[in-house]
Design an enzyme around this catalytic site. Structure first.
Site, PDB file in Angstrom:
ATOM      1  N   ARG A 192       0.837  -1.204   0.000  1.00  0.00           N
ATOM      2  CA  ARG A 192       0.000   0.000   0.000  1.00  0.00           C
ATOM      3  C   ARG A 192       0.869   1.249   0.000  1.00  0.00           C
ATOM      4  NH1 ARG A 192      -1.247   1.543   4.627  1.00  0.00           N
ATOM      5  NH2 ARG A 192      -2.172  -0.398   5.365  1.00  0.00           N
ATOM      6  N   TYR A 242     -16.310  18.100 -13.706  1.00  0.00           N
ATOM      7  CA  TYR A 242     -16.674  16.691 -13.780  1.00  0.00           C
ATOM      8  C   TYR A 242     -17.758  16.382 -12.737  1.00  0.00           C
ATOM      9  CZ  TYR A 242     -16.258  11.647 -13.570  1.00  0.00           C
ATOM     10  OH  TYR A 242     -16.534  10.311 -13.580  1.00  0.00           O
ATOM     11  N   ASP A 298      -7.529  20.071 -12.884  1.00  0.00           N
ATOM     12  CA  ASP A 298      -7.824  18.733 -13.382  1.00  0.00           C
ATOM     13  C   ASP A 298      -7.510  18.765 -14.876  1.00  0.00           C
ATOM     14  OD1 ASP A 298      -9.011  16.458 -14.487  1.00  0.00           O
ATOM     15  OD2 ASP A 298     -10.640  16.434 -13.010  1.00  0.00           O
ATOM     16  N   LYS A 328      -8.705   7.944 -18.650  1.00  0.00           N
ATOM     17  CA  LYS A 328      -9.053   8.535 -19.943  1.00  0.00           C
ATOM     18  C   LYS A 328      -7.854   8.443 -20.898  1.00  0.00           C
ATOM     19  CE  LYS A 328     -12.652   9.237 -17.471  1.00  0.00           C
ATOM     20  NZ  LYS A 328     -12.921  10.456 -16.760  1.00  0.00           N
TER      21      LYS A 328
END
Ligand code: PLP
Length: 394
Positions: free
Chosen positions: A48, A100, A172, A197
């Site tokens: 992690r 978004y 972003d 994306k």
């Protein structure tokens, strides 16, 4: 590293494997790492906290954005969440209004509950941004080009404004990609990506990233990354690293296809308003030309109403009706009922997202096939808004 973008995309963060010479970064599919004695290890203690495949991706993503530090996440929204964790109760955020839908949901449905307040503004107007800043404003949240209306914000002007007021600016950069626009160089403090994306670019991974040049921000964000734990697995990291190998080539083709489609839609006339920063009629066309090296891969346009939009989505054959964007397949969506369904109808309409809006993400197919499919789907029965001029006007 002083190599140019396409060279960095292939090499940055990815030396040949030290033990085997493998040129592709191996998928270190392991949850933990042996320690010679407690605390004595080779830089990796637990999956992690860090994983070598993820380290390679993080270094690569940082190099693409010209950043000193990079962090990878299990999704774009996990990346957004990690940045928002910089805030505490009483803090205020100024955000662009047409952002978004998932980020809007996270802001208004989760963080608003924790005593953080948000003001949404038309960020294409830096004066509106300035007026919204308060004494307790900590973050300025920007997306450019915006989703789904492709509005373009002056990132350098807004970042300078934020800096002068001690506000951390975040961009972003998912829609533009670092191929077309590098916000840190324009003065932003933090860049966020949904690697789902264009960066991965093959519609087969969910992922996110956060990049910064500021050591004090990186230190806190890195702590949150481990403390919260929304990290990507090594296989997904490997897929994103592979996708980035062709990022420059793909984004070039996405832009060419998007421009051809936008110009065809305008010439055809059946779509009322066509939103694309590359059109001379786009309200921020000159800014887009200055700020971005090309106009991007997304086009949106307006049909008369939801019924017309639905009829159009049933009529397309080659295009797939789906959420998401930036892959080899051409996708289209109806933002009001799909990506922006979590935005209240009145807020949506106030922000200019019409009920008949269609967002296109042209893929990498031959653009003639894409246009022929749009042509047959835009039958006279998909009636459109009648407007004298086309362009991104609200
Ligand atoms: C998709 C997207 C996100 C969210 O990313 P996920 O990977 O779906 O969590 C954030 N911002 C923008 C602009 C996006 O397009």
């Amino acid at each position: 590293m002083s190599y140019r973008f396409d060279t960095r995309a292939i090499h940055a963060g990815q030396p040949d494997d030290a033990t085997t010479g493998a040129i592709a970064v191996p998928v270190y599919q392991t949850s933990t790492f042996a320690q010679r004695e407690p605390g004595v290890h080779q830089g990796y203690a637990y999956g992690r906290s860090e994983n070598p495949t993820r380290t390679a991706l993080e270094a690569n993503l940082a190099a693409l954005e010209g950043a000193r530090f990079g962090l990878a996440f299990a999704s774009g929204l996990a990346a957004v969440h990690n940045v928002l964790t910089l805030l505490q109760a009483g803090d205020h955020v100024v955000s662009c209004a047409d952002l978004y839908g998932g980020s809007y949901r996270l802001f208004t449905k989760l963080y608003a509950r924790l005593g953080i307040t948000f003001t949404f503004v038309d960020a294409t107007d830096p004066v509106a941004v300035e007026r919204a800043l308060q004494a307790n404003t900590r973050l300025l949240w920007l997306e450019s080009p915006s989703n789904p209306l492709l509005r373009v914000t002056d990132l350098a002007a807004c970042a300078a404004l934020a800096r002068s007021r001690g506000v951390t600016s975040v961009v972003d950069n998912t829609f533009a990609t670092p191929v077309l626009q590098q916000p840190l160089a324009l003065g932003a403090d933090i860049v966020v990506h949904s690697t789902t994306k264009y960066l991965n670019g093959h519609s087969d991974v969910i992922g996110g990233a956060v990049l910064t040049n500021a050591p004090e921000l990186d230190e806190r964000l890195r702590f949150f990354q481990n403390a919260i734990g929304a990290v990507p697995g090594p296989h997904d990291c490997s897929l994103v690293l592979r996708g980035i190998k062709t990022l420059g080539l793909r984004v070039g083709r996405h832009c060419t296809n998007a421009r051809a489609i936008a110009e065809w839609l305008v010439a055809d006339g059946r779509a009322g308003r066509v939103h694309y920063p590359g059109l001379a009629t786009h309200p921020q066309h000159a800014l887009a030309a200055r700020q971005m090296s090309d106009s991007g891969g997304i086009v949106s346009f307006e049909l008369e109403d939801e019924a017309a939009a639905r009829a159009f989505t049933r009529a397309v054959k080659l295009w797939t009706v789906a959420e998401s964007l930036g892959g080899p397949w051409s996708l289209l969506c109806h933002p009001p009922t799909m990506t922006h369904a979590s935005v209240e109808p009145e807020v949506r309409r106030r922000n200019g997202i019409a009920d008949g809006l269609i967002r296109l993400s042209p893929g990498l197919e031959d653009v003639r096939d894409l246009i022929e499919d749009l042509d047959q789907a835009l039958t006279p029965s998909t009636r459109t808004v009648s407007l004298a001029t086309s362009g991104g006007a609200r």
